[in-house]
Design an enzyme around this catalytic site. Structure first.
Site, PDB file in Angstrom:
ATOM      1  N   ASP A  63       0.841  -1.187   0.000  1.00 47.22           N
ATOM      2  CA  ASP A  63       0.000   0.000   0.000  1.00 47.22           C
ATOM      3  C   ASP A  63       0.879   1.241   0.000  1.00 47.22           C
ATOM      4  O   ASP A  63       1.511   1.569   0.992  1.00 47.22           O
ATOM      5  CB  ASP A  63      -0.912   0.001   1.223  1.00 47.22           C
ATOM      6  CG  ASP A  63      -1.927   1.122   1.204  1.00 47.22           C
ATOM      7  OD1 ASP A  63      -2.117   1.756   0.147  1.00 47.22           O
ATOM      8  OD2 ASP A  63      -2.537   1.374   2.262  1.00 47.22           O
ATOM      9  N   GLU A  64       0.954   1.902  -1.134  1.00 47.66           N
ATOM     10  CA  GLU A  64       1.707   3.129  -1.343  1.00 47.66           C
ATOM     11  C   GLU A  64       3.158   3.041  -0.864  1.00 47.66           C
ATOM     12  O   GLU A  64       3.589   3.829  -0.017  1.00 47.66           O
ATOM     13  CB  GLU A  64       0.975   4.307  -0.710  1.00 47.66           C
ATOM     14  CG  GLU A  64      -0.385   4.521  -1.358  1.00 47.66           C
ATOM     15  CD  GLU A  64      -1.018   5.850  -1.026  1.00 47.66           C
ATOM     16  OE1 GLU A  64      -0.357   6.707  -0.406  1.00 47.66           O
ATOM     17  OE2 GLU A  64      -2.176   6.038  -1.409  1.00 47.66           O
ATOM     18  N   PRO A  65       3.932   2.101  -1.419  1.00 44.56           N
ATOM     19  CA  PRO A  65       5.321   1.972  -0.995  1.00 44.56           C
ATOM     20  C   PRO A  65       6.190   3.177  -1.342  1.00 44.56           C
ATOM     21  O   PRO A  65       7.236   3.378  -0.729  1.00 44.56           O
ATOM     22  CB  PRO A  65       5.808   0.723  -1.740  1.00 44.56           C
ATOM     23  CG  PRO A  65       4.901   0.608  -2.917  1.00 44.56           C
ATOM     24  CD  PRO A  65       3.570   1.132  -2.451  1.00 44.56           C
TER      25      PRO A  65
END
Length: 139
Positions: A63-65
């Site tokens: 999730d949104e690295p």
């Protein structure tokens, strides 16, 4: 605790070798004795990603690295994830708003708009998709 204690958990978890491998892979060895809470935001992101790979999974959801990470580290994350995919065959589901990161990392992209599938395809197909351009670039 330290990064090592965060990755290792209880002594009987049997994760020592996997933790050492991931710390090395994600180039965090010089920080292995540091408190995880004292790491920079980018280092914490790397640590979180490393933790996701501890058990050698076949599928990882990220999730949104790239969110809030400096451009140099974004490139490092992309390179390491690409390497994990190539060397281990790990598949990723990546939720991300940084389209440059997504286009460079992913071979297949699913674009959502208002909770509905807008497009599915290669980076080239997504870049050329009129519906994607309209929804995200206003035409």
């Amino acid at each position: 605790g330290s990064m090592l204690s965060r990755l290792l958990g209880p002594r009987d978890a049997g994760l020592g070798a996997a933790a050492e491998k991931m710390i090395g892979f994600f180039r965090l060895g010089h920080l292995s004795d540091a408190k995880a809470g004292g790491l920079s935001y980018g280092q914490q992101k790397l640590l979180d990603i490393a933790m996701a790979f501890m058990a050698d999974p076949r599928l990882v959801m990220l999730d949104e690295p790239a969110a809030g990470v400096n451009p140099r580290l974004i490139d490092t994350i992309r390179t390491l994830l690409t390497r994990l995919n190539r060397e281990r065959g790990t598949t990723f589901v990546v939720i991300e708003h940084n389209m440059d990161f997504v286009m460079a990392l992913c071979r297949r992209i699913l674009v959502l708009a208002e909770g509905k599938v807008l497009a599915l395809g290669s980076p080239e197909e997504i870049r050329a998709n009129p519906a994607v351009l309209e929804a995200y670039l206003g035409g």
